[in-house]
Design a protein around this motif. Structure first.
Motif, PDB file in Angstrom:
ATOM      1  N   ASP B  72       6.221   9.174   5.869  1.00 22.00           N
ATOM      2  CA  ASP B  72       7.338  10.501   5.015  1.00 22.00           C
ATOM      3  C   ASP B  72       8.624  10.594   6.569  1.00 22.00           C
ATOM      4  O   ASP B  72       7.807  10.989   7.920  1.00 22.00           O
ATOM      5  CB  ASP B  72       6.273  11.038   5.675  1.00 22.00           C
ATOM      6  N   TYR B  84      10.687  20.348   4.163  1.00 21.32           N
ATOM      7  CA  TYR B  84       9.551  19.821   3.327  1.00 21.32           C
ATOM      8  C   TYR B  84       9.235  21.256   2.349  1.00 21.32           C
ATOM      9  O   TYR B  84       7.996  20.818   1.618  1.00 21.32           O
ATOM     10  CB  TYR B  84       8.036  20.775   4.312  1.00 21.32           C
ATOM     11  N   TYR B 232      14.672  12.005   1.235  1.00 18.55           N
ATOM     12  CA  TYR B 232      13.248  11.876   1.248  1.00 18.55           C
ATOM     13  C   TYR B 232      12.397  10.391   1.113  1.00 18.55           C
ATOM     14  O   TYR B 232      13.529   9.179   0.743  1.00 18.55           O
ATOM     15  CB  TYR B 232      13.448  13.004   0.186  1.00 18.55           C
ATOM     16  N   SER B 233      11.807  10.346   1.411  1.00 19.90           N
ATOM     17  CA  SER B 233      11.113   9.676   1.297  1.00 19.90           C
ATOM     18  C   SER B 233       9.184   9.603   1.268  1.00 19.90           C
ATOM     19  O   SER B 233       8.909  10.744   0.883  1.00 19.90           O
ATOM     20  CB  SER B 233      10.982   8.759   2.307  1.00 19.90           C
ATOM     21  N   ALA B 234       8.676   8.390   0.703  1.00 15.95           N
ATOM     22  CA  ALA B 234       7.027   8.913   0.422  1.00 15.95           C
ATOM     23  C   ALA B 234       7.348   9.650  -0.608  1.00 15.95           C
ATOM     24  O   ALA B 234       7.807  10.084  -1.786  1.00 15.95           O
ATOM     25  CB  ALA B 234       6.350   8.337   1.892  1.00 15.95           C
ATOM     26  N   ARG B 236       7.525  13.039  -0.068  1.00 16.03           N
ATOM     27  CA  ARG B 236       8.509  14.236  -0.747  1.00 16.03           C
ATOM     28  C   ARG B 236       9.161  13.404  -1.702  1.00 16.03           C
ATOM     29  O   ARG B 236       9.500  14.319  -2.366  1.00 16.03           O
ATOM     30  CB  ARG B 236       8.953  14.108   0.381  1.00 16.03           C
TER      31      ARG B 236
END
Lengths: 172, 329
Positions: B72, B84, B232-234, B236
């Motif tokens: 993340d 977030y 954004y990654s993972a 999220r």
């Protein structure tokens, strides 16, 4: 329970309103006013005014604040510009606020809710629903005022368009 | 103790019902992604996913596991709190609308009088997720995507709300269960026939509202890499992905309840009161996928022109016609 909910809502509205004013970051300020509007909508819900609550979110949170965010983005302020104080007499403002607080305190201590007039009692409102009653009164009794307000807004919109066009043409 | 249990029982039932609805909806969302890849694959003379499980049926689960296991990453200079928060706003605003949609006669979580307005309000809030994600990422591509999204969502929201006014006029109510009942007792059985203009405007603006092809300018990968969620990654990123498909499912469900007669069908299927609702929902989801496989992306000025110069006047015309017919007929 109801008092607890009201207390929380009132506190949250006050705190978020203060945060709107004191936020250094313009985007954060807009977001705090989003929090403020959401709490206001819940406050309408506790008063059984569902229609008003939904409209509050659609118009203010969904349209007005998004446009605010849009404007803030376009001028792209990451941090507020700091400026030296240009008023030396600012402590007087606190005095004015003190007077204002005293005045509103005096006004609120004598506040009595007016008894319902005519056919619009709380029971009738609940039985028919706010939306229907609001619509009937707005489009029958007050249709002239409603249309006049609509035309006024239209004039304002057209005025804004004309002003922007003129500036563009001069720039050319 | 017993008294407390009795008092709390309605609340507990409601929570259990909400959880069941959420889990079923999540499964639908997961398998919509699978269906999309499979259908588009076949439309483009490919097979689509076929490695994980029989006929690739476990692909969505493998995808979820993969996304959960990735790192993340928060970009440098991003506004952490908002970064977030943004995907959650998108997802929650999309998923909450499910609460007011009647799946069948006796199953609706919150039977509110202004159900239609609640859906409009929540769909207008879901744009905040996109806008904030674009701003908080501190990236040019994401920022442009966020700007485009805010302009697009605000303009198409107007058309969508106006297209639903015709339904409100015909049903005389904003309660979604009442709207379905009014449709069943009307001569046409579904409002898609008398409200054909409204239905058309609603479907087009629903596609724009969920940022899908051909209106996916906020995430146009050939211009903006991926638009607002490029940083954004993972997990999220997975939340944004989920929110998009949740939006599709919710918009299709709203179209089913408002224009296609909800749970009603030509005959009753014993034991499956939600049968017709799901059939109609799947048909509309297939339509979404079909559109994506068929149409190229609009240019930005074409998108705005379509919204303001075609759809909104059409929706207004629809309101005038519906109101006139209701008044004189």
């Amino acid at each position: 329970m109801e008092k607890l909910v009201f207390g929380y809502l009132a506190l949250a509205i006050l705190v978020s309103a203060l945060l709107v004013v004191f936020s250094r970051n313009a985007v954060k300020a807009v977001l705090w006013s989003l929090v403020l509007f959401l709490h206001q909508a819940v406050l309408f819900l506790t008063l059984q005014a569902e229609f008003l609550a939904a409209i509050q979110i659609i118009v203010y949170a969904g349209a007005v604040l998004v446009l605010f965010l849009f404007v803030v983005y376009l001028i792209n302020l990451r941090e507020e510009i700091t400026w030296p104080r240009f008023l030396s007499a600012y402590p007087l403002a606190f005095l004015a606020i003190l007077f204002l607080l005293a005045l509103s305190g005096a006004a609120l201590s004598g506040f009595r809710p007016a008894p319902p007039k005519g056919i619009l009692t709380a029971g009738a409102l609940l039985a028919q629903g706010h939306t229907r009653i609001l619509g009937e009164h707005l489009f029958r009794e007050y249709v002239l005022a409603f249309e006049a307000a609509g035309v006024l807004l239209l004039v304002a919109v057209l005025g804004a368009v004309v002003l922007v066009r003129r500036i563009r043409e001069e720039g050319r | 103790m017993e008294a407390i249990l009795k008092a709390a029982l309605p609340g507990i039932i409601l929570i259990v019902e909400a959880l069941v609805l959420l889990v079923v909806a999540l499964l639908h969302v997961a398998y919509t992604t699978y269906a999309e890849r499979k259908v588009i694959g076949h439309m483009q003379q490919r097979l689509g996913p076929n490695r994980v499980g029989p006929r690739g049926l476990l692909q969505p689960i493998a995808d979820v596991v993969k996304l959960l296991a990735k790192e993340d990453i928060v970009p440098l200079g991003a506004d952490k709190g908002l970064f977030y928060l943004a995907p959650f706003i998108s997802l929650v605003a999309g998923a909450t609308s499910l609460a007011v949609i009647p799946i069948w006669n006796r199953f609706v979580l919150a039977d509110v009088n202004v159900g239609l307005l609640v859906i409009l309000a929540l769909s207008s809030l879901s744009s905040y997720g996109v806008i904030l994600a674009g701003w908080s990422s501190n990236s040019r591509y994401a920022f442009l995507g966020g700007l485009r999204a805010s302009a697009q969502v605000v303009s198409y929201e107007v058309a969508m709300a106006l297209s639903l006014v015709g339904v409100m006029l015909m049903a005389g109510s904003m309660n979604l269960s009442e709207i379905v009942k009014a449709q069943i007792s009307s001569p046409f059985k579904i409002y898609a026939l008398p409200q054909i203009i409204g239905f058309f405007v609603f479907m087009v603006s629903a596609i724009a509202e969920t940022n899908r092809v051909p209106f996916d300018l906020p995430e146009a990968e050939t211009e903006l890499v991926a638009g607002y969620f490029v940083e954004y990654s993972a997990i999220r990123f997975a939340l944004f992905y989920l929110a998009e498909y949740f939006g599709m499912v919710v918009m299709s469900a709203v179209a089913v309840t408002c224009f296609l007669g909800g749970w009603a069908g030509p005959f009753e299927v014993p034991g499956l009161p939600f049968f017709w609702f799901l059939i109609k929902l799947y048909a509309l989801l297939f339509f979404y996928i079909w559109v994506r496989a068929t149409l190229p992306r609009y240019r930005y000025d074409q998108l705005m022109g379509l919204g303001w110069k075609v759809l909104i006047p059409l929706a207004l015309l629809n309101i005038v016609i519906t109101g006139g017919l209701k008044l004189w007929w």
